[in-house]
Design a protein around this motif. Structure first.
Motif, mmCIF file in Angstrom:
data_model
loop_
_atom_site.group_PDB
_atom_site.id
_atom_site.type_symbol
_atom_site.label_atom_id
_atom_site.label_comp_id
_atom_site.label_asym_id
_atom_site.label_seq_id
_atom_site.Cartn_x
_atom_site.Cartn_y
_atom_site.Cartn_z
ATOM 1 N N THR A 135 14.362 14.466 -35.556
ATOM 2 C CA THR A 135 14.612 13.027 -35.476
ATOM 3 C C THR A 135 15.567 12.790 -34.313
ATOM 4 O O THR A 135 16.653 13.374 -34.266
ATOM 5 C CB THR A 135 15.233 12.487 -36.775
ATOM 6 N N ILE A 136 15.127 11.940 -33.372
ATOM 7 C CA ILE A 136 15.930 11.535 -32.218
ATOM 8 C C ILE A 136 15.752 10.033 -32.068
ATOM 9 O O ILE A 136 14.618 9.547 -32.042
ATOM 10 C CB ILE A 136 15.478 12.240 -30.920
ATOM 11 N N ASN A 137 16.866 9.303 -31.936
ATOM 12 C CA ASN A 137 16.821 7.838 -31.850
ATOM 13 C C ASN A 137 16.043 7.331 -33.050
ATOM 14 O O ASN A 137 16.362 7.679 -34.168
ATOM 15 C CB ASN A 137 16.234 7.393 -30.502
ATOM 16 N N ASP A 138 15.012 6.526 -32.875
ATOM 17 C CA ASP A 138 14.218 6.074 -34.021
ATOM 18 C C ASP A 138 12.890 6.815 -34.099
ATOM 19 O O ASP A 138 11.949 6.356 -34.732
ATOM 20 C CB ASP A 138 14.002 4.558 -33.971
ATOM 21 N N LEU A 139 12.821 7.985 -33.469
ATOM 22 C CA LEU A 139 11.622 8.823 -33.498
ATOM 23 C C LEU A 139 11.817 9.969 -34.478
ATOM 24 O O LEU A 139 12.830 10.666 -34.428
ATOM 25 C CB LEU A 139 11.333 9.401 -32.110
ATOM 26 N N ALA A 140 10.847 10.170 -35.351
ATOM 27 C CA ALA A 140 10.910 11.276 -36.308
ATOM 28 C C ALA A 140 9.516 11.844 -36.462
ATOM 29 O O ALA A 140 8.557 11.108 -36.675
ATOM 30 C CB ALA A 140 11.425 10.782 -37.652
ATOM 31 N N ALA A 155 23.403 11.214 -28.467
ATOM 32 C CA ALA A 155 23.625 12.662 -28.369
ATOM 33 C C ALA A 155 23.386 13.387 -29.695
ATOM 34 O O ALA A 155 23.752 14.547 -29.838
ATOM 35 C CB ALA A 155 25.018 12.988 -27.825
ATOM 36 N N GLN A 156 22.754 12.727 -30.675
ATOM 37 C CA GLN A 156 22.497 13.320 -31.982
ATOM 38 C C GLN A 156 21.021 13.713 -32.118
ATOM 39 O O GLN A 156 20.129 12.913 -31.813
ATOM 40 C CB GLN A 156 22.834 12.333 -33.102
ATOM 41 N N VAL A 157 20.791 14.929 -32.592
ATOM 42 C CA VAL A 157 19.447 15.424 -32.894
ATOM 43 C C VAL A 157 19.484 15.960 -34.315
ATOM 44 O O VAL A 157 20.300 16.819 -34.643
ATOM 45 C CB VAL A 157 19.023 16.552 -31.926
ATOM 46 N N ARG A 158 18.613 15.435 -35.170
ATOM 47 C CA ARG A 158 18.544 15.896 -36.540
ATOM 48 C C ARG A 158 17.341 16.828 -36.689
ATOM 49 O O ARG A 158 16.237 16.488 -36.278
ATOM 50 C CB ARG A 158 18.467 14.715 -37.499
ATOM 51 N N LEU A 159 17.590 18.003 -37.260
ATOM 52 C CA LEU A 159 16.551 19.014 -37.448
ATOM 53 C C LEU A 159 16.423 19.345 -38.920
ATOM 54 O O LEU A 159 17.428 19.418 -39.631
ATOM 55 C CB LEU A 159 16.908 20.315 -36.725
ATOM 56 N N LEU A 218 22.692 18.044 -34.813
ATOM 57 C CA LEU A 218 23.306 18.613 -33.620
ATOM 58 C C LEU A 218 23.936 17.497 -32.810
ATOM 59 O O LEU A 218 23.363 16.415 -32.683
ATOM 60 C CB LEU A 218 22.259 19.294 -32.732
ATOM 61 N N THR A 219 25.086 17.769 -32.231
ATOM 62 C CA THR A 219 25.682 16.873 -31.237
ATOM 63 C C THR A 219 25.570 17.592 -29.911
ATOM 64 O O THR A 219 26.175 18.658 -29.735
ATOM 65 C CB THR A 219 27.150 16.551 -31.573
ATOM 66 N N LEU A 220 24.782 17.026 -29.007
ATOM 67 C CA LEU A 220 24.530 17.675 -27.737
ATOM 68 C C LEU A 220 25.726 17.557 -26.799
ATOM 69 O O LEU A 220 26.491 16.598 -26.872
ATOM 70 C CB LEU A 220 23.283 17.090 -27.079
ATOM 71 N N LEU A 221 25.867 18.534 -25.923
ATOM 72 C CA LEU A 221 26.978 18.609 -24.995
ATOM 73 C C LEU A 221 26.727 17.793 -23.733
ATOM 74 O O LEU A 221 25.583 17.609 -23.330
ATOM 75 C CB LEU A 221 27.220 20.060 -24.578
ATOM 76 N N GLY A 222 27.795 17.363 -23.106
ATOM 77 C CA GLY A 222 27.709 16.752 -21.782
ATOM 78 C C GLY A 222 26.876 15.488 -21.739
ATOM 79 O O GLY A 222 26.949 14.642 -22.616
ATOM 80 N N ASN A 223 26.050 15.401 -20.706
ATOM 81 C CA ASN A 223 25.225 14.210 -20.471
ATOM 82 C C ASN A 223 23.822 14.384 -21.007
ATOM 83 O O ASN A 223 22.866 13.848 -20.432
ATOM 84 C CB ASN A 223 25.167 13.894 -18.977
ATOM 85 N N ALA A 224 23.648 15.116 -22.106
ATOM 86 C CA ALA A 224 22.314 15.343 -22.636
ATOM 87 C C ALA A 224 21.693 14.083 -23.207
ATOM 88 O O ALA A 224 20.492 13.917 -23.222
ATOM 89 C CB ALA A 224 22.353 16.424 -23.718
ATOM 90 N N GLY A 225 22.523 13.154 -23.671
ATOM 91 C CA GLY A 225 22.013 11.867 -24.125
ATOM 92 C C GLY A 225 21.915 10.900 -22.955
ATOM 93 O O GLY A 225 22.254 11.236 -21.823
#
Length: 163
Positions: free
Chosen positions: A92-97, A135-139, A155-162
């Motif tokens: 799940t990323i943003n409103d995509l799952a 910067a949040q990715v749910r797995l 997951l909270t991604l590092l840097g400018n990943a979002g």
């Protein structure tokens, strides 16, 4: 209901590392680990690298599911493949799952000649054609037929990943 992303071809470049190793799920004889996440700018998206290791009975079950069954497509159209015969990864990323399918997968098995114990190692890459705004990715991952229990992580991604 969440939107689903359209399958896309991952880029050729290596991207930047946005998250390091993380144990996702484990049970006696089997474990799934996120090796790392790469973020890409053009095209925008994430490449998830997953490692799965199994020994003994779970390795035998995984081997039967992955290698001894008729070959199924890695990215099945219309969901007709038996998805219980491989690890199931939902993202799940943003409103995509959606459930994601390996874009590339390698499997190695070894049987100890003295004990007869089977060991299995699998590496799979999953391409997600989306960058998280927050910067949040749910797995969530599971593979009940091989003994891997369901587990969920954010997951909270590092840097400018979002964005």
């Amino acid at each position: 209901m969440p939107r689903r992303w359209v399958p896309a071809i991952p880029p050729d470049d290596t991207g930047v590392q946005a998250h390091g190793p993380l144990l996702l799920s484990e049970a006696p004889g089997i474990r799934a680990e996120l090796d790392h996440v790469q973020a890409h700018a053009h095209p925008a998206g994430l490449m998830l690298h997953l490692n799965l290791h199994a020994d003994g009975v779970p390795a035998q079950a995984a081997q039967r599911q992955l290698l001894d069954q008729p070959r199924e497509p890695l990215d099945p159209a219309g969901g007709t493949a038996d998805l219980g015969s491989q690890p199931v990864l939902h993202v799940t990323i943003n409103d995509l799952a959606d459930q994601v399918h390996a874009k590339q997968r390698s499997v190695r098995t070894h049987q100890d000649k003295s004990t007869g114990e089977v060991r299995l190692a699998m590496h799979a890459r999953y391409w997600i054609a989306e960058l998280p705004a927050d910067a949040q990715v749910r797995l969530s991952i599971s593979w009940p037929r091989a003994g891997l229990p369901h587990a969920e992580h954010t997951l909270t991604l590092l840097g400018n990943a979002g964005h």
